[in-house]
Scaffold this active site. Structure first.
Site, mmCIF file in Angstrom:
data_model
loop_
_atom_site.group_PDB
_atom_site.id
_atom_site.type_symbol
_atom_site.label_atom_id
_atom_site.label_comp_id
_atom_site.label_asym_id
_atom_site.label_seq_id
_atom_site.Cartn_x
_atom_site.Cartn_y
_atom_site.Cartn_z
ATOM 1 N N CYS A 8 0.835 -1.202 0.000
ATOM 2 C CA CYS A 8 0.000 0.000 0.000
ATOM 3 C C CYS A 8 0.872 1.255 0.000
ATOM 4 C CB CYS A 8 -0.925 -0.006 1.215
ATOM 5 S SG CYS A 8 -2.041 1.410 1.292
ATOM 6 N N CYS B 170 -6.315 -2.945 7.600
ATOM 7 C CA CYS B 170 -7.521 -2.113 7.582
ATOM 8 C C CYS B 170 -8.685 -2.753 6.843
ATOM 9 C CB CYS B 170 -7.200 -0.749 6.972
ATOM 10 S SG CYS B 170 -6.709 -0.789 5.226
#
Length: 359
Positions: free
Chosen positions: A106, A203
């Site tokens: 990410c 997440c």
């Protein structure tokens, strides 16, 4: 500065990125706040349940912070980038018997590659984040990460894969402070996120049921297989390789009468290899998908300190290059649970030398 340099701050809704924005404004930059929507569903219950760095509540927290700081705030949609570079990669690695590190993916491909591209397009000079790391330019002209002033919060491990281009356009003001100092600053300037808890775990898997997430994405249940010894002797049945990682001791359900651990995952035969505690210690690993940071390449054997996971303190080692994109690492003392798919990151003192993906 003759004109105000413009910086886009990735505002996660947390205290670190909020204070990063404030610090940069205090330093004289023109600051623009951006919150990245990367995986969230537009549902109220998700907003309520997920207060981490990427939940929908992040948007509201970041917007309130921007209002207090009197800076513009925008929401940018990076869901397609995130799905391709992070979620698809996460699923593929587990199915291949490896343990992925989605935060590293990410950082490189979404928080930097996609955000930086969009920011430069709108005339920004830099992007900035609330990561606990520092950036410096070395005498050889290269940019590199250096550990933050607070070792317990240092995030350089998860950022080792950033490129020279990305580093040259990045600011990380939080790396010069401790977490306690950051919270104190937030409280002093009246930010509502001053006491907001740090985000934890992954997440996009809020309940941390990785296997359940993968089954949901693929539409296929985990395929049961055999627990085996290294020689192939069958010990019992496992729930599917996506439930296990190297070094795992708990949740095996094997009546061995002693503590054992996962030592290998064999996706080609759908087997999980079980060994003794001493079997998960090694003094060697191989890695590829290399990214060198403080040096352009490894031209000779090099001594360094290596971290094999985020919370690993680091172990002295020697690195040899064995191919155009492969290295061998010899640790000076054994390390536990070298895990294929995870990152190995090398340090030269406080500076990040580079890193790669463990084979």
């Amino acid at each position: 500065m003759s004109r105000k340099e413009k910086v886009v701050v990735g505002m996660s809704g947390g205290v670190d990125s909020a204070v990063a924005a404030w610090l940069l404004k205090e330093q004289g930059y023109e600051v623009i706040g951006v919150t990245m929507q990367i995986w969230q569903d537009e549902e109220e219950e998700v907003l309520e349940e997920n207060g981490g760095c990427c939940g929908l509540s992040a948007v509201e927290d970041a917007r309130r912070t921007a209002q207090i700081l009197e800076i513009p705030h925008y929401v940018m949609n990076f869901k397609a980038d995130f799905k391709r570079a992070v979620m698809d990669y996460f699923v593929a690695e587990y199915l291949a018997g490896r343990t992925p590190n989605p935060c590293i993916a990410c950082n490189r491909y979404v928080k930097w590659e996609a955000l930086l591209k969009r920011s430069l397009e709108i005339g920004a000079d830099y992007i900035a984040t609330g990561h606990y790391a520092r950036i410096k330019q070395l005498e050889n002209g290269r940019f590199c990460l250096s550990r933050s002033v607070t070792a317990k919060k240092d995030q350089t491990y998860a950022l080792y894969n950033l490129t020279q281009e990305q580093l040259s356009h990045t600011l990380m003001p939080v790396g010069d402070y401790s977490k306690e100092e950051i919270r104190s600053m937030a409280e002093k300037i009246g930010l509502s996120v001053a006491d907001k808890p740090d985000s934890q775990e992954i997440c996009f898997v809020p309940d941390q049921d990785y296997a359940g997430f993968i089954e949901g994405v693929t539409g296929k249940p985990s395929q049961e297989g055999s627990f085996v010894k290294a020689d192939g002797t069958v010990l019992g049945r496992h729930k599917g390789i996506i439930h296990y990682t190297i070094g795992q001791r708990r949740g095996l359900g094997l009546p061995m009468g002693r503590r054992v651990a996962v030592t290998e995952i064999r996706p080609e035969t759908n087997e999980v290899v079980i060994g003794e505690q001493e079997d998960v210690w090694t003094d060697m690993l191989l890695a590829d998908r290399l990214n060198w940071m403080s040096v352009p390449d490894l031209t000779e054997d090099r001594k360094a300190a290596a971290k094999i996971r985020y919370n690993h303190a680091g172990t002295p080692c020697t690195i040899w290059k064995t191919g155009p994109d492969q290295i061998k690492v010899q640790f000076h003392e054994p390390v536990r649970a070298v895990t294929p798919g995870q990152a190995v990151v090398f340090y030269d003192g406080e500076d990040v030398l580079g890193g790669g993906t463990i084979l």
